[in-house]
Design a protein around this motif. Structure first.
Motif, PDB file in Angstrom:
ATOM      1  N   VAL A 136       0.891  -1.153   0.000  1.00 39.55           N
ATOM      2  CA  VAL A 136       0.000   0.000   0.000  1.00 39.55           C
ATOM      3  C   VAL A 136       0.935   1.209   0.000  1.00 39.55           C
ATOM      4  N   GLY A 137       0.906   1.977  -1.079  1.00 37.25           N
ATOM      5  CA  GLY A 137       1.891   3.031  -1.227  1.00 37.25           C
ATOM      6  C   GLY A 137       1.310   4.397  -1.511  1.00 37.25           C
ATOM      7  N   LEU A 138       2.183   5.389  -1.465  1.00 36.17           N
ATOM      8  CA  LEU A 138       1.838   6.773  -1.778  1.00 36.17           C
ATOM      9  C   LEU A 138       2.567   7.191  -3.040  1.00 36.17           C
ATOM     10  N   ALA A 139       1.906   8.001  -3.857  1.00 32.04           N
ATOM     11  CA  ALA A 139       2.509   8.517  -5.079  1.00 32.04           C
ATOM     12  C   ALA A 139       2.262  10.019  -5.170  1.00 32.04           C
ATOM     13  N   ARG A 140       3.126  10.697  -5.885  1.00 35.35           N
ATOM     14  CA  ARG A 140       2.931  12.138  -6.122  1.00 35.35           C
ATOM     15  C   ARG A 140       1.728  12.329  -7.028  1.00 35.35           C
ATOM     16  N   GLU A 141       0.836  13.212  -6.629  1.00 40.39           N
ATOM     17  CA  GLU A 141      -0.401  13.403  -7.376  1.00 40.39           C
ATOM     18  C   GLU A 141      -0.184  14.149  -8.686  1.00 40.39           C
ATOM     19  N   VAL A 142      -0.873  13.688  -9.722  1.00 40.58           N
ATOM     20  CA  VAL A 142      -0.905  14.352 -11.018  1.00 40.58           C
ATOM     21  C   VAL A 142      -2.367  14.397 -11.455  1.00 40.58           C
ATOM     22  N   SER A 143      -2.620  14.975 -12.621  1.00 41.19           N
ATOM     23  CA  SER A 143      -4.008  15.163 -13.069  1.00 41.19           C
ATOM     24  C   SER A 143      -4.775  13.847 -13.188  1.00 41.19           C
ATOM     25  N   ALA A 144      -4.086  12.764 -13.518  1.00 40.63           N
ATOM     26  CA  ALA A 144      -4.769  11.471 -13.656  1.00 40.63           C
ATOM     27  C   ALA A 144      -5.336  10.978 -12.332  1.00 40.63           C
ATOM     28  N   ASP A 145      -4.822  11.501 -11.234  1.00 38.22           N
ATOM     29  CA  ASP A 145      -5.288  11.075  -9.914  1.00 38.22           C
ATOM     30  C   ASP A 145      -6.479  11.887  -9.419  1.00 38.22           C
ATOM     31  N   LEU A 146      -6.884  12.903 -10.167  1.00 37.33           N
ATOM     32  CA  LEU A 146      -7.897  13.834  -9.682  1.00 37.33           C
ATOM     33  C   LEU A 146      -9.208  13.165  -9.267  1.00 37.33           C
ATOM     34  N   PRO A 147      -9.776  12.243 -10.051  1.00 35.27           N
ATOM     35  CA  PRO A 147     -11.038  11.619  -9.611  1.00 35.27           C
ATOM     36  C   PRO A 147     -10.909  10.917  -8.262  1.00 35.27           C
ATOM     37  N   TRP A 148      -9.787  10.222  -8.062  1.00 34.43           N
ATOM     38  CA  TRP A 148      -9.549   9.528  -6.799  1.00 34.43           C
ATOM     39  C   TRP A 148      -9.381  10.535  -5.660  1.00 34.43           C
ATOM     40  N   SER A 149      -8.672  11.626  -5.935  1.00 31.13           N
ATOM     41  CA  SER A 149      -8.397  12.622  -4.901  1.00 31.13           C
ATOM     42  C   SER A 149      -9.672  13.338  -4.456  1.00 31.13           C
TER      43      SER A 149
END
Length: 219
Positions: A136-149
């Motif tokens: 279970v990890g963390l990643a730097r957010e980018v635009s592709a992550d927006l729906p999840w965020s």
């Protein structure tokens, strides 16, 4: 912006560990390993030992390693009455263990603190044939992550209120381990992971996390 600010303030008043959202999934993975004859688990960066204690109810032997001295001390208190759990205060060094000596290796919100490719290859070397790596990890957010965020931001205060209905006066002990920001994106992490672990299964998840599973000998 005002809404985001209010959500953030509410979440700060009702804090909870986002890693906890994935504990049932990790424990399910552990049960799969146990049903297939696995006996030994390693939790890398075990934090305050909460997951380690729960893994000990499933696996006959569990080892947690934690480099931070205060956090490791908390973990020892957590598992003080658990005979089959051991906490080692040390950085992740695969040389400290025999190769192919574990059936389950877990990394929970830890990989972004470590050299990614090197750590994945090290974990791979510690797994017995058929053994399972669960991340279970963390990643730097980018635009592709927006729906999840956005979904996570809306759900976060609701879960916090359910878990901690009263306003918190201090940060829960489970959230006191040292933290740092992720610098690699999900796609960057996935590229490295697929090179180190052919056949690895990776998915974006809620609460600013991703998951990865790899079984030694499959892929």
């Amino acid at each position: 912006m005002r809404l985001l600010g209010k959500l953030s303030q509410f979440s700060e008043a009702h804090p909870w560990s986002h890693n906890a959202a994935y504990s049932p999934w990790i424990l399910w993975q552990a049960r799969v390993v146990r049903r297939r004859g696995g006996t030994r688990a390693l939790d890398v960066g075990c934090g305050t030992g909460i997951l380690l204690k729960r893994l000990a109810r499933i696996m006959p032997e569990v080892v947690g390693i934690e480099p931070d001295d205060r956090t490791a001390a908390r973990a020892r208190v957590t598992v003080a009455k658990v005979d089959n759990a051991t906490v080692v205060e040390a950085p992740f060094d695969p040389a400290a263990f025999d190769q192919e000596s574990f059936d389950l290796v877990t990394f929970v919100a830890v990989l972004h603190h470590l050299p990614l490719g090197q750590s994945l290859e090290a974990a791979r070397s510690l797994l017995r044939p058929g053994g399972r790596l669960v991340v279970v990890g963390l990643a730097r957010e980018v635009s592709a992550d927006l729906p999840w965020s956005v979904t996570s931001m809306l759900l976060n205060p609701i879960v916090g209120l359910i878990r901690h209905p009263h306003r918190a006066s201090e940060v829960p002990a489970s959230m006191t381990a040292p933290t740092s920001e992720a610098t690699e994106t999900f796609d960057q992490i996935a590229q490295v992971a697929r090179e180190a672990l052919p056949g690895v299964k990776m998915r974006r998840g809620l609460f600013w996390r991703y998951t990865a599973v790899w079984v030694n000998g499959i892929g």
